[in-house]
Motif scaffolding. Structure first.
Motif, PDB file in Angstrom:
ATOM      1  N   SER A 114       7.115  32.558   0.891  1.00 12.29           N
ATOM      2  CA  SER A 114       6.500  31.851   2.019  1.00 12.29           C
ATOM      3  C   SER A 114       7.413  31.801   3.245  1.00 12.29           C
ATOM      4  CB  SER A 114       6.103  30.433   1.608  1.00 12.29           C
ATOM      5  OG  SER A 114       7.268  29.691   1.303  1.00 12.29           O
ATOM      6  N   SER A 115       8.595  32.417   3.167  1.00  5.85           N
ATOM      7  CA  SER A 115       9.514  32.313   4.315  1.00  5.85           C
ATOM      8  C   SER A 115       8.938  33.034   5.537  1.00  5.85           C
ATOM      9  CB  SER A 115      10.882  32.895   3.958  1.00  5.85           C
ATOM     10  OG  SER A 115      10.764  34.259   3.626  1.00  5.85           O
ATOM     11  N   ARG A 116       8.075  34.024   5.290  1.00  5.92           N
ATOM     12  CA  ARG A 116       7.439  34.710   6.398  1.00  5.92           C
ATOM     13  C   ARG A 116       6.477  33.783   7.153  1.00  5.92           C
ATOM     14  NH1 ARG A 116       6.241  40.108   7.965  1.00  5.92           N
ATOM     15  NH2 ARG A 116       4.160  40.120   8.847  1.00  5.92           N
ATOM     16  N   ALA A 117       5.820  32.892   6.415  1.00  6.87           N
ATOM     17  CA  ALA A 117       4.940  31.913   7.062  1.00  6.87           C
ATOM     18  C   ALA A 117       5.768  30.962   7.926  1.00  6.87           C
ATOM     19  CB  ALA A 117       4.129  31.152   6.021  1.00  6.87           C
ATOM     20  N   SER A 118       6.906  30.513   7.406  1.00  7.56           N
ATOM     21  CA  SER A 118       7.793  29.638   8.211  1.00  7.56           C
ATOM     22  C   SER A 118       8.242  30.348   9.478  1.00  7.56           C
ATOM     23  CB  SER A 118       9.059  29.270   7.442  1.00  7.56           C
ATOM     24  OG  SER A 118       8.774  28.708   6.223  1.00  7.56           O
ATOM     25  N   TRP A 119       8.639  31.598   9.304  1.00  4.23           N
ATOM     26  CA  TRP A 119       9.114  32.387  10.439  1.00  4.23           C
ATOM     27  C   TRP A 119       8.014  32.544  11.494  1.00  4.23           C
ATOM     28  CZ3 TRP A 119       7.488  37.523  11.691  1.00  4.23           C
ATOM     29  CH2 TRP A 119       8.225  38.133  12.706  1.00  4.23           C
ATOM     30  N   LEU A 120       6.785  32.779  11.034  1.00  3.71           N
ATOM     31  CA  LEU A 120       5.670  32.952  11.967  1.00  3.71           C
ATOM     32  C   LEU A 120       5.338  31.652  12.696  1.00  3.71           C
ATOM     33  CD1 LEU A 120       3.470  35.370   9.898  1.00  3.71           C
ATOM     34  CD2 LEU A 120       4.031  35.680  12.326  1.00  3.71           C
ATOM     35  N   LEU A 121       5.375  30.536  11.987  1.00  6.36           N
ATOM     36  CA  LEU A 121       5.101  29.243  12.645  1.00  6.36           C
ATOM     37  C   LEU A 121       6.130  29.004  13.741  1.00  6.36           C
ATOM     38  CD1 LEU A 121       4.073  27.054   9.568  1.00  6.36           C
ATOM     39  CD2 LEU A 121       2.573  27.962  11.360  1.00  6.36           C
ATOM     40  N   GLU A 122       7.373  29.358  13.422  1.00  8.51           N
ATOM     41  CA  GLU A 122       8.458  29.230  14.407  1.00  8.51           C
ATOM     42  C   GLU A 122       8.201  30.168  15.595  1.00  8.51           C
ATOM     43  OE1 GLU A 122      11.887  27.845  13.365  1.00  8.51           O
ATOM     44  OE2 GLU A 122      12.351  27.944  15.518  1.00  8.51           O
ATOM     45  N   LEU A 123       7.901  31.434  15.279  1.00 15.37           N
ATOM     46  CA  LEU A 123       7.681  32.445  16.319  1.00 15.37           C
ATOM     47  C   LEU A 123       6.542  32.031  17.246  1.00 15.37           C
ATOM     48  CD1 LEU A 123       8.347  35.393  17.306  1.00 15.37           C
ATOM     49  CD2 LEU A 123       6.571  36.184  15.735  1.00 15.37           C
ATOM     50  N   LEU A 124       5.532  31.370  16.690  1.00 12.86           N
ATOM     51  CA  LEU A 124       4.365  30.999  17.466  1.00 12.86           C
ATOM     52  C   LEU A 124       4.469  29.582  18.041  1.00 12.86           C
ATOM     53  CD1 LEU A 124       1.885  32.810  15.136  1.00 12.86           C
ATOM     54  CD2 LEU A 124       1.970  33.159  17.607  1.00 12.86           C
ATOM     55  N   SER A 138      -4.184  21.158  19.189  1.00 14.09           N
ATOM     56  CA  SER A 138      -4.949  21.595  20.362  1.00 14.09           C
ATOM     57  C   SER A 138      -5.602  22.943  20.059  1.00 14.09           C
ATOM     58  CB  SER A 138      -4.012  21.746  21.559  1.00 14.09           C
ATOM     59  OG  SER A 138      -3.152  22.855  21.348  1.00 14.09           O
ATOM     60  N   GLY A 139      -6.529  23.359  20.901  1.00 10.39           N
ATOM     61  CA  GLY A 139      -7.187  24.658  20.713  1.00 10.39           C
ATOM     62  C   GLY A 139      -6.196  25.805  20.656  1.00 10.39           C
ATOM     63  N   GLY A 140      -5.221  25.782  21.571  1.00  7.41           N
ATOM     64  CA  GLY A 140      -4.232  26.851  21.586  1.00  7.41           C
ATOM     65  C   GLY A 140      -3.389  26.852  20.321  1.00  7.41           C
ATOM     66  N   GLN A 141      -3.033  25.647  19.856  1.00  9.48           N
ATOM     67  CA  GLN A 141      -2.243  25.552  18.612  1.00  9.48           C
ATOM     68  C   GLN A 141      -3.067  26.015  17.415  1.00  9.48           C
ATOM     69  OE1 GLN A 141      -1.282  21.404  18.940  1.00  9.48           O
ATOM     70  NE2 GLN A 141       0.704  21.796  19.891  1.00  9.48           N
ATOM     71  N   ARG A 142      -4.344  25.718  17.423  1.00  9.22           N
ATOM     72  CA  ARG A 142      -5.204  26.173  16.312  1.00  9.22           C
ATOM     73  C   ARG A 142      -5.244  27.695  16.256  1.00  9.22           C
ATOM     74  NH1 ARG A 142     -10.390  22.123  16.954  1.00  9.22           N
ATOM     75  NH2 ARG A 142      -9.064  20.307  17.265  1.00  9.22           N
ATOM     76  N   GLN A 143      -5.372  28.319  17.432  1.00  9.57           N
ATOM     77  CA  GLN A 143      -5.455  29.775  17.408  1.00  9.57           C
ATOM     78  C   GLN A 143      -4.104  30.393  17.073  1.00  9.57           C
ATOM     79  OE1 GLN A 143      -7.395  31.641  16.381  1.00  9.57           O
ATOM     80  NE2 GLN A 143      -8.827  32.362  17.949  1.00  9.57           N
ATOM     81  N   ARG A 144      -3.017  29.739  17.460  1.00  5.43           N
ATOM     82  CA  ARG A 144      -1.686  30.205  17.034  1.00  5.43           C
ATOM     83  C   ARG A 144      -1.562  30.128  15.516  1.00  5.43           C
ATOM     84  NH1 ARG A 144       2.280  30.331  20.992  1.00  5.43           N
ATOM     85  NH2 ARG A 144       1.384  30.007  23.060  1.00  5.43           N
ATOM     86  N   LEU A 145      -2.092  29.033  14.952  1.00  5.06           N
ATOM     87  CA  LEU A 145      -2.042  28.860  13.499  1.00  5.06           C
ATOM     88  C   LEU A 145      -2.909  29.923  12.807  1.00  5.06           C
ATOM     89  CD1 LEU A 145      -1.212  27.331  10.960  1.00  5.06           C
ATOM     90  CD2 LEU A 145      -3.030  25.649  11.453  1.00  5.06           C
ATOM     91  N   ALA A 146      -4.067  30.208  13.378  1.00  6.79           N
ATOM     92  CA  ALA A 146      -4.935  31.239  12.791  1.00  6.79           C
ATOM     93  C   ALA A 146      -4.228  32.597  12.803  1.00  6.79           C
ATOM     94  CB  ALA A 146      -6.263  31.307  13.544  1.00  6.79           C
ATOM     95  N   LEU A 147      -3.474  32.850  13.867  1.00  4.56           N
ATOM     96  CA  LEU A 147      -2.724  34.108  13.967  1.00  4.56           C
ATOM     97  C   LEU A 147      -1.605  34.134  12.921  1.00  4.56           C
ATOM     98  CD1 LEU A 147      -2.681  36.674  15.690  1.00  4.56           C
ATOM     99  CD2 LEU A 147      -1.221  35.480  17.331  1.00  4.56           C
ATOM    100  N   ALA A 148      -0.919  33.001  12.762  1.00  3.84           N
ATOM    101  CA  ALA A 148       0.135  32.921  11.733  1.00  3.84           C
ATOM    102  C   ALA A 148      -0.463  33.155  10.346  1.00  3.84           C
ATOM    103  CB  ALA A 148       0.827  31.553  11.789  1.00  3.84           C
TER     104      ALA A 148
END
Ligand code: ADP
Ligand code: ADP
Length: 228
Positions: A114-124, A138-148
Motif C-alpha cells: 500500500s506504500s504506492r497509495a500513500s505516495w499517490l495521496l502525497e503526490l496529489l 471538496s470536489g477537487g479533493q474528491r477527484q484527486r482521490l479518485a485519481l489516486a
C-alpha cells in the motif's frame, strides 16, 4: 511500446436498430506515457469506447490489446478486474462509506503493497486527509482521490471520462495542469474524454475526434490548430 491497441473495433448496443453501429471500425494506439484526448459531440460513442477498453462492453468485431496482450477479440476475453486499467469518472464514483485511505487502497490486490497509495495521496496533495470520508472532501479533493485510487494498483492505462466537468473553473485548471505529470510519474498512459477542445489541446499529446462512430482525426494539438 504500445499500452493499448484498438484494432477494427465495431460495437452496437443490443437494442439498436439494424445497421445502427455505435462504433465503426475504430483503430487507435496509445503509446507508453502518452495522454490522448477523445473529443466529439454528445452521443457519438466516447463513453462506449472507454467501456470497451475497460471490459464493460464486448466488441462485436475487432480486438483490444493491453500491453500487447489481447483482452477482447482474437478469441480472448479478460474481465475488467484483470485488465490492469484504471478509471476516473465525472462524478468521482468514490465509496461513500470508506475513508480516503480505504478508497485509495480499494483496487489493491490482496497482499499488494500500500506504500504506492500513500505516495499517490502525497503526490496529489491529500496527505493528512486519509481519515476523511468523501462527503468531507471538496470536489477537487474528491477527484484527486479518485485519481489516486485509479493509479494505486499501478495500471499501465488510465481512462478518464470528463474528469474535470464538475469542478469549479479554478480547481479544474489546476488539476488538469497537474494530470500529465502525475500520469508520467506513474508510467501510465491516459485516454481522456472531454467535450472541451481547449482542454484537450492544452494537456494532450494527441487528440482524436469521434463523430458518428468513426474516429476522424488523431493528430498532435499543433497539427489540429494548423489544420482544424
Ligand atoms: P458519448 O459518451 O459520446 O456521449 P455514448 O458512448 O454514451 O456517447 O453513447 C453512444 C450512443 O450509444 C448513444 O446513441 C447512446 O444513446 C447509446 N447508448 C449508450 N449506452 C447505451 C446502452 N447501455 N444501451 C443502449 N444504447 C446506449
Ligand atoms: P486495519 O487496522 O483495519 O487494517 P488500517 O490500518 O489499514 O486498518 O487503517 C486504519 C486507518 O489508519 C485508516 O482509516 C487510515 O485513516 C489510517 N491509515 C492506515 N494506513 C495509512 C497510511 N499508510 N497512510 C495514511 N493513513 C493510513
Amino acid at each position: 511500446r504500445e499500452h493499448v491497441q484498438l484494432q477494427g473495433l465495431w460495437h452496437r448496443y443490443a437494442n439498436a436498430t439494424a445497421g445502427d453501429w455505435t462504433l465503426q471500425g475504430i483503430d487507435l494506439a496509445l503509446h507508453q506515457g502518452e495522454l490522448v484526448g477523445l473529443l466529439g459531440p454528445s452521443g457519438c460513442g466516447k463513453t462506449t469506447l472507454l467501456r470497451l477498453i475497460a471490459g464493460f462492453e464486448r466488441p462485436e468485431r475487432g480486438s483490444v490489446l493491453i500491453d500487447g496482450r489481447a483482452v477482447a477479440g482474437q478469441g480472448r476475453w479478460l474481465p475488467p478486474e484483470r485488465r490492469g486499467v484504471g478509471m476516473v469518472f465525472q462524478d468521482y464514483a468514490l465509496f461513500p462509506h470508506l475513508d480516503a485511505w480505504r478508497n485509495a487502497c480499494f483496487g489493491l490486490r490482496r497482499g499488494q503493497d500500500s506504500s504506492r497509495a500513500s505516495w499517490l495521496l502525497e503526490l496529489l496533495g491529500l496527505n493528512g486527509l486519509e481519515g476523511r470520508y468523501p462527503h468531507e472532501l471538496s470536489g477537487g479533493q474528491r477527484q484527486r482521490l479518485a485519481l489516486a485510487r485509479a493509479l494505486a494498483p499501478g495500471p499501465s492505462v488510465v481512462l478518464l471520462d470528463e474528469p474535470f466537468s464538475n469542478l469549479d473553473v479554478e480547481v479544474r485548471l489546476r488539476l488538469r495542469s497537474e494530470l500529465p505529470a502525475v500520469l508520467s510519474r506513474c508510467g501510465a498512459s491516459g485516454l481522456i474524454v472531454t467535450h472541451d477542445p481547449e482542454e484537450a489541446l492544452a494537456i494532450c499529446d494527441r487528440v482524436a475526434v469521434l463523430r458518428d462512430g468513426v474516429l476522424h482525426q488523431c493528430a498532435s494539438p499543433r497539427q489540429l490548430v494548423q489544420h482544424p
